[in-house]
Design a protein around this motif. Structure first.
Motif, PDB file in Angstrom:
ATOM      1  N   GLN A 132     -36.242  42.859   3.504  1.00  0.00           N
ATOM      2  CA  GLN A 132     -36.385  43.322   4.886  1.00  0.00           C
ATOM      3  C   GLN A 132     -35.126  42.966   5.678  1.00  0.00           C
ATOM      4  OE1 GLN A 132     -39.203  41.317   7.733  1.00  0.00           O
ATOM      5  NE2 GLN A 132     -40.249  43.288   7.591  1.00  0.00           N
ATOM      6  N   PRO A 188     -41.707  44.771  12.196  1.00  0.00           N
ATOM      7  CA  PRO A 188     -41.354  46.010  11.488  1.00  0.00           C
ATOM      8  C   PRO A 188     -41.998  47.222  12.143  1.00  0.00           C
ATOM      9  CG  PRO A 188     -42.982  44.764  10.246  1.00  0.00           C
ATOM     10  CD  PRO A 188     -42.585  43.897  11.415  1.00  0.00           C
ATOM     11  N   THR A 189     -41.268  48.336  12.174  1.00  0.00           N
ATOM     12  CA  THR A 189     -41.779  49.617  12.648  1.00  0.00           C
ATOM     13  C   THR A 189     -41.372  50.681  11.639  1.00  0.00           C
ATOM     14  OG1 THR A 189     -39.826  50.350  13.884  1.00  0.00           O
ATOM     15  CG2 THR A 189     -41.327  48.834  15.023  1.00  0.00           C
ATOM     16  N   GLU A 190     -41.843  51.901  11.843  1.00  0.00           N
ATOM     17  CA  GLU A 190     -41.478  52.984  10.921  1.00  0.00           C
ATOM     18  C   GLU A 190     -40.004  53.349  11.044  1.00  0.00           C
ATOM     19  OE1 GLU A 190     -42.900  56.747  13.701  1.00  0.00           O
ATOM     20  OE2 GLU A 190     -44.218  56.003  12.114  1.00  0.00           O
ATOM     21  N   ASN A 191     -39.353  52.908  12.114  1.00  0.00           N
ATOM     22  CA  ASN A 191     -37.930  53.185  12.314  1.00  0.00           C
ATOM     23  C   ASN A 191     -37.061  51.964  12.051  1.00  0.00           C
ATOM     24  OD1 ASN A 191     -38.376  55.884  13.196  1.00  0.00           O
ATOM     25  ND2 ASN A 191     -39.031  55.073  15.184  1.00  0.00           N
ATOM     26  N   TYR A 245     -36.800  47.452  11.755  1.00  0.00           N
ATOM     27  CA  TYR A 245     -37.292  46.254  12.421  1.00  0.00           C
ATOM     28  C   TYR A 245     -36.926  46.313  13.900  1.00  0.00           C
ATOM     29  CZ  TYR A 245     -38.994  41.446  12.354  1.00  0.00           C
ATOM     30  OH  TYR A 245     -39.741  40.301  12.544  1.00  0.00           O
ATOM     31  N   ASP A 246     -37.885  46.028  14.766  1.00  0.00           N
ATOM     32  CA  ASP A 246     -37.668  46.112  16.216  1.00  0.00           C
ATOM     33  C   ASP A 246     -37.088  44.803  16.741  1.00  0.00           C
ATOM     34  OD1 ASP A 246     -37.693  46.658  18.925  1.00  0.00           O
ATOM     35  OD2 ASP A 246     -39.852  46.283  19.153  1.00  0.00           O
TER      36      ASP A 246
END
Length: 201
Positions: free
Chosen positions: A32, A157-160, A162-163
């Protein structure tokens, strides 16, 4: 000496040459990637005990600032973390929103004498990572950070990806005297910088 030079000092010269000859898209350790940042480090004179005018202790421009880039990543299964600078990955720990990475490396100092063999620097980068919404609450300015967690969603984590979009904290270099043929003056001192990192990817 600052973080970019210290990270390189820990690499054998042959490894640097090979890395430059075989440059490709960077691959970061772990599963990640939290984000790559462009950091501005500004000398904190009130917490610095080294003489920042001596080349041994600082690589700064006239405003007392230097810039570097680095990437935070981690292995979510093993619970380990990393901070990568110029292709060199060092360990990093994560405690909630706080990332800490410490590296110790031999570092020659002119003030230790020409025969000194093992003077060193222990460098610690410690930053709080903020999500985009938290960064907006701080107006993307670390001077607005008072140590508390600002409003907004915590990094995750997001679909785009890591925020996380802002990193605020400090970089501390502790200069350690050598023990073999050394006469370091001063024997030990500390240089501290305040750090702001803006996500660049």
């Amino acid at each position: 000496m600052h973080l970019k030079r210290l990270a390189l000092a820990a690499l054998p010269a042959t490894a640097v040459a090979v890395a430059m000859a075989c440059y490709s898209e960077p691959v970061y350790p772990g599963d990640q990637v939290l984000g790559s940042f462009r950091f501005e480090a500004r000398l904190d004179a009130a917490r610095t005990t080294c003489d920042a005018s001596v080349p041994d202790f600082a690589q700064l421009n006239d405003a007392g600032v230097f810039l570097f880039e680095g990437t935070f990543s981690r292995d979510t299964d093993a619970g380990t973390g990393f901070f990568t600078v110029q292709g060199y990955s060092r360990d990093a720990g994560y405690d909630g929103q706080v990332a800490t990475s410490t590296l110790r490396a031999n570092a020659p100092r002119a003030t230790c004498g020409t025969g000194c063999e093992d003077s060193a620097i222990e460098e610690t980068l410690k930053v709080t990572l903020f999500s985009d919404s938290q960064a907006r609450t701080l107006n993307r300015d670390c001077r607005q950070f008072d140590g508390g967690v600002p409003d907004g969603s915590v990094p995750g984590p997001t679909e785009n990806g890591y925020d996380v979009s802002l990193a605020c904290g400090s970089l501390t270099d502790v200069f350690l005297p050598g023990t073999r043929n050394c006469n370091c003056q001063p024997s030990t001192c500390t240089t501290v910088y305040t750090v702001q990192g803006e996500r660049r990817d």
